[in-house]
Design a protein around this motif. Structure first.
Motif, PDB file in Angstrom:
ATOM      1  N   ARG A  31       7.674   7.139  42.247  1.00 14.10           N
ATOM      2  CA  ARG A  31       6.799   6.707  43.490  1.00 14.10           C
ATOM      3  C   ARG A  31       7.664   5.786  44.296  1.00 14.10           C
ATOM      4  O   ARG A  31       8.792   5.224  43.819  1.00 14.10           O
ATOM      5  CB  ARG A  31       5.695   5.795  43.017  1.00 14.10           C
ATOM      6  CG  ARG A  31       4.611   6.555  42.548  1.00 14.10           C
ATOM      7  CD  ARG A  31       3.508   5.821  41.871  1.00 14.10           C
ATOM      8  NE  ARG A  31       4.217   4.871  40.990  1.00 14.10           N
ATOM      9  CZ  ARG A  31       3.681   3.945  40.301  1.00 14.10           C
ATOM     10  NH1 ARG A  31       2.394   3.809  40.476  1.00 14.10           N
ATOM     11  NH2 ARG A  31       3.961   3.182  39.360  1.00 14.10           N
ATOM     12  N   TRP A  32       7.451   5.657  45.743  1.00  8.09           N
ATOM     13  CA  TRP A  32       8.247   4.697  46.438  1.00  8.09           C
ATOM     14  C   TRP A  32       7.800   3.251  45.964  1.00  8.09           C
ATOM     15  O   TRP A  32       6.758   2.827  45.699  1.00  8.09           O
ATOM     16  CB  TRP A  32       7.977   5.058  47.963  1.00  8.09           C
ATOM     17  CG  TRP A  32       8.140   6.045  48.463  1.00  8.09           C
ATOM     18  CD1 TRP A  32       9.076   7.108  47.657  1.00  8.09           C
ATOM     19  CD2 TRP A  32       7.954   6.788  49.776  1.00  8.09           C
ATOM     20  NE1 TRP A  32       9.319   8.268  48.713  1.00  8.09           N
ATOM     21  CE2 TRP A  32       8.739   8.249  49.995  1.00  8.09           C
ATOM     22  CE3 TRP A  32       7.344   6.410  50.922  1.00  8.09           C
ATOM     23  CZ2 TRP A  32       8.488   8.636  50.951  1.00  8.09           C
ATOM     24  CZ3 TRP A  32       7.339   7.088  52.069  1.00  8.09           C
ATOM     25  CH2 TRP A  32       7.922   8.012  52.204  1.00  8.09           C
ATOM     26  N   ASP A  33       8.879   2.657  45.915  1.00  5.70           N
ATOM     27  CA  ASP A  33       8.677   1.148  45.290  1.00  5.70           C
ATOM     28  C   ASP A  33       8.621   0.095  46.217  1.00  5.70           C
ATOM     29  O   ASP A  33       8.097  -1.134  45.966  1.00  5.70           O
ATOM     30  CB  ASP A  33       9.742   0.732  44.319  1.00  5.70           C
ATOM     31  CG  ASP A  33      11.139   0.292  44.888  1.00  5.70           C
ATOM     32  OD1 ASP A  33      11.307   0.670  46.306  1.00  5.70           O
ATOM     33  OD2 ASP A  33      11.947   0.180  44.404  1.00  5.70           O
ATOM     34  N   ARG A  34       8.189   0.569  47.574  1.00 10.31           N
ATOM     35  CA  ARG A  34       8.028  -0.432  48.703  1.00 10.31           C
ATOM     36  C   ARG A  34       6.612   0.242  49.452  1.00 10.31           C
ATOM     37  O   ARG A  34       5.849   0.381  48.920  1.00 10.31           O
ATOM     38  CB  ARG A  34       8.852  -0.964  49.463  1.00 10.31           C
ATOM     39  CG  ARG A  34       9.780  -1.916  48.722  1.00 10.31           C
ATOM     40  CD  ARG A  34      11.013  -2.637  49.627  1.00 10.31           C
ATOM     41  NE  ARG A  34      11.753  -3.555  48.786  1.00 10.31           N
ATOM     42  CZ  ARG A  34      12.772  -4.149  49.435  1.00 10.31           C
ATOM     43  NH1 ARG A  34      13.187  -3.797  50.720  1.00 10.31           N
ATOM     44  NH2 ARG A  34      13.631  -4.640  48.692  1.00 10.31           N
ATOM     45  N   ASP A  35       6.876   0.488  50.694  1.00 14.05           N
ATOM     46  CA  ASP A  35       6.181   0.745  51.549  1.00 14.05           C
ATOM     47  C   ASP A  35       6.545   2.342  51.623  1.00 14.05           C
ATOM     48  O   ASP A  35       7.441   2.649  51.216  1.00 14.05           O
ATOM     49  CB  ASP A  35       5.974   0.339  52.827  1.00 14.05           C
ATOM     50  CG  ASP A  35       7.257   0.373  53.503  1.00 14.05           C
ATOM     51  OD1 ASP A  35       7.734   1.164  53.981  1.00 14.05           O
ATOM     52  OD2 ASP A  35       7.483  -1.135  53.933  1.00 14.05           O
ATOM     53  N   LYS A  36       5.690   3.268  52.323  1.00 12.75           N
ATOM     54  CA  LYS A  36       5.876   4.524  52.627  1.00 12.75           C
ATOM     55  C   LYS A  36       6.564   4.926  53.580  1.00 12.75           C
ATOM     56  O   LYS A  36       6.834   5.985  54.318  1.00 12.75           O
ATOM     57  CB  LYS A  36       4.793   5.439  52.321  1.00 12.75           C
ATOM     58  CG  LYS A  36       4.436   5.601  50.911  1.00 12.75           C
ATOM     59  CD  LYS A  36       3.123   6.444  50.765  1.00 12.75           C
ATOM     60  CE  LYS A  36       2.870   6.935  49.246  1.00 12.75           C
ATOM     61  NZ  LYS A  36       2.686   5.878  48.242  1.00 12.75           N
ATOM     62  N   SER A  37       7.097   3.997  54.430  1.00 18.69           N
ATOM     63  CA  SER A  37       7.850   4.035  55.598  1.00 18.69           C
ATOM     64  C   SER A  37       9.334   4.010  55.434  1.00 18.69           C
ATOM     65  O   SER A  37       9.736   3.330  54.758  1.00 18.69           O
ATOM     66  CB  SER A  37       7.568   3.334  56.677  1.00 18.69           C
ATOM     67  OG  SER A  37       7.682   1.583  56.430  1.00 18.69           O
ATOM     68  N   ALA A  38       9.965   4.890  56.341  1.00 15.73           N
ATOM     69  CA  ALA A  38      11.524   4.764  56.328  1.00 15.73           C
ATOM     70  C   ALA A  38      12.064   5.137  57.591  1.00 15.73           C
ATOM     71  O   ALA A  38      12.142   6.352  58.073  1.00 15.73           O
ATOM     72  CB  ALA A  38      12.102   5.983  55.400  1.00 15.73           C
ATOM     73  N   VAL A  39      12.045   4.027  58.219  1.00 14.60           N
ATOM     74  CA  VAL A  39      12.430   4.178  59.751  1.00 14.60           C
ATOM     75  C   VAL A  39      13.741   3.631  60.188  1.00 14.60           C
ATOM     76  O   VAL A  39      14.215   2.868  59.384  1.00 14.60           O
ATOM     77  CB  VAL A  39      11.335   3.410  60.738  1.00 14.60           C
ATOM     78  CG1 VAL A  39      10.111   4.298  60.679  1.00 14.60           C
ATOM     79  CG2 VAL A  39      11.182   1.992  60.236  1.00 14.60           C
ATOM     80  N   ALA A  40      14.220   3.893  61.022  1.00 11.61           N
ATOM     81  CA  ALA A  40      15.548   3.516  61.476  1.00 11.61           C
ATOM     82  C   ALA A  40      15.538   1.788  61.490  1.00 11.61           C
ATOM     83  O   ALA A  40      14.623   1.467  62.421  1.00 11.61           O
ATOM     84  CB  ALA A  40      15.998   4.071  62.618  1.00 11.61           C
ATOM     85  N   HIS A  41      16.756   1.205  61.553  1.00  8.00           N
ATOM     86  CA  HIS A  41      16.632  -0.354  61.690  1.00  8.00           C
ATOM     87  C   HIS A  41      17.496  -0.337  62.819  1.00  8.00           C
ATOM     88  O   HIS A  41      18.639   0.076  62.966  1.00  8.00           O
ATOM     89  CB  HIS A  41      17.160  -1.007  60.575  1.00  8.00           C
ATOM     90  CG  HIS A  41      17.121  -2.426  60.502  1.00  8.00           C
ATOM     91  ND1 HIS A  41      17.748  -3.165  61.479  1.00  8.00           N
ATOM     92  CD2 HIS A  41      16.217  -3.137  59.810  1.00  8.00           C
ATOM     93  CE1 HIS A  41      17.377  -4.505  61.198  1.00  8.00           C
ATOM     94  NE2 HIS A  41      16.750  -4.441  60.165  1.00  8.00           N
ATOM     95  N   PRO A  42      16.966  -1.077  63.830  1.00  9.58           N
ATOM     96  CA  PRO A  42      17.454  -1.176  65.409  1.00  9.58           C
ATOM     97  C   PRO A  42      19.106  -1.971  65.058  1.00  9.58           C
ATOM     98  O   PRO A  42      19.981  -1.470  65.996  1.00  9.58           O
ATOM     99  CB  PRO A  42      16.677  -1.870  66.199  1.00  9.58           C
ATOM    100  CG  PRO A  42      15.801  -2.440  65.390  1.00  9.58           C
ATOM    101  CD  PRO A  42      15.651  -1.856  63.971  1.00  9.58           C
ATOM    102  N   ALA A  43      19.127  -2.776  64.259  1.00 14.85           N
ATOM    103  CA  ALA A  43      20.148  -3.553  64.274  1.00 14.85           C
ATOM    104  C   ALA A  43      21.419  -2.808  63.152  1.00 14.85           C
ATOM    105  O   ALA A  43      22.877  -3.516  63.119  1.00 14.85           O
ATOM    106  CB  ALA A  43      20.200  -4.936  63.511  1.00 14.85           C
ATOM    107  N   LEU A  44      20.929  -1.696  62.602  1.00 16.40           N
ATOM    108  CA  LEU A  44      22.087  -1.039  61.774  1.00 16.40           C
ATOM    109  C   LEU A  44      22.948  -0.207  62.470  1.00 16.40           C
ATOM    110  O   LEU A  44      22.300   0.577  63.309  1.00 16.40           O
ATOM    111  CB  LEU A  44      21.632  -0.384  60.433  1.00 16.40           C
ATOM    112  CG  LEU A  44      20.976  -1.339  59.520  1.00 16.40           C
ATOM    113  CD1 LEU A  44      20.171  -0.712  58.537  1.00 16.40           C
ATOM    114  CD2 LEU A  44      22.018  -1.844  58.696  1.00 16.40           C
ATOM    115  N   ASP A  45      24.116   0.071  62.120  1.00 18.04           N
ATOM    116  CA  ASP A  45      24.698   1.335  62.903  1.00 18.04           C
ATOM    117  C   ASP A  45      26.066   1.884  61.922  1.00 18.04           C
ATOM    118  O   ASP A  45      26.257   0.952  60.795  1.00 18.04           O
ATOM    119  CB  ASP A  45      25.307   0.848  64.044  1.00 18.04           C
ATOM    120  CG  ASP A  45      25.793   1.952  65.042  1.00 18.04           C
ATOM    121  OD1 ASP A  45      25.402   3.341  64.512  1.00 18.04           O
ATOM    122  OD2 ASP A  45      26.289   1.730  65.935  1.00 18.04           O
ATOM    123  N   LEU A  46      26.633   2.953  61.888  1.00 22.32           N
ATOM    124  CA  LEU A  46      27.550   3.272  61.221  1.00 22.32           C
ATOM    125  C   LEU A  46      28.725   3.652  62.170  1.00 22.32           C
ATOM    126  O   LEU A  46      28.537   4.176  63.318  1.00 22.32           O
ATOM    127  CB  LEU A  46      27.136   4.669  60.636  1.00 22.32           C
ATOM    128  CG  LEU A  46      26.155   4.751  59.453  1.00 22.32           C
ATOM    129  CD1 LEU A  46      25.971   6.224  59.139  1.00 22.32           C
ATOM    130  CD2 LEU A  46      26.537   3.851  58.449  1.00 22.32           C
TER     131      LEU A  46
END
Length: 197
Positions: A31-46
């Motif tokens: 099971r997902w161990d936090r919440d079920k949302s996996a959204v992009a984080h605006p401050a992150l980049d590659l």
């Protein structure tokens, strides 16, 4: 996905390959161990790694807690790292990204690697200890999906995460990024995600 649809994984035995399937495994909490949302984080980049990142990647790879969850726990000698890093930068079947976080300056906070071997792309991620535990690993993994969609990296049939067991934090991050359990034993957890690219 059925066992015959999962490409052969060179890191596991034939017996384990025959057991390979996506679904529930006894004794494994998937099971997902936090919440079920996996959204992009605006401050992150590659951004693509370059020769200037050689030392910081070595420091992240050699952190004691990172070595503890690696299949080879021995510290990585600097000369060995330099050979591996320079060879990896020049290998078209591999991609190393530096994870950046924040606005101005885009502070480096980790490394994400994709190694494509035939139909499989092996994914590994290391985040700096100062940003661990903030739920950033999943959005970073989703950024890799964007790179695959843009075809800025080699596009495998499936992404694979090989996780030394037990490592619930890493396991949870990949599951929230829509990787599915393909194999588990007392030593190894294998998670798989078909590519959309």
């Amino acid at each position: 996905m059925t066992p015959t649809q999962i490409p052969r994984c060179p890191a596991i035995s034939d017996r384990q390959q025959r057991c390979l399937w996506v679904g529930e495994h006894p004794g494994v909490d998937h099971r997902w161990d936090r919440d079920k949302s996996a959204v992009a984080h605006p401050a992150l980049d590659l951004r693509r790694a370059d020769s200037d990142d050689r030392h910081r990647v070595w420091a992240w790879r050699n952190a004691p807690d990172v070595r503890a969850v690696s299949f080879d726990e021995k510290p990585i000698a600097w000369p060995n790292h330099v050979k591996w890093y320079d060879r990896t930068l020049g290998d078209r079947s591999r991609a190393i990204f530096i994870v950046t976080f924040g606005g101005e300056g885009y502070e480096p906070v980790g490394v994400l690697r994709l190694d494509v071997q035939g139909p499989l792309g092996y994914v590994s991620i290391i985040l700096d200890e100062k940003v661990r535990g903030r739920g950033l690993a999943t959005p970073v993994l989703l950024l890799l999906d964007d790179e695959i969609t843009r075809r800025s990296v080699p596009v495998p049939h499936a992404l694979v995460a090989l996780i030394k067991a037990p490592n619930p934090r890493s396991h949870g991050a990949f599951v929230r990024a829509e990787y599915q359990l393909a194999y588990h034993d007392e030593r190894l957890t294998m998670l798989v995600k078909p590519c959309q690219g």
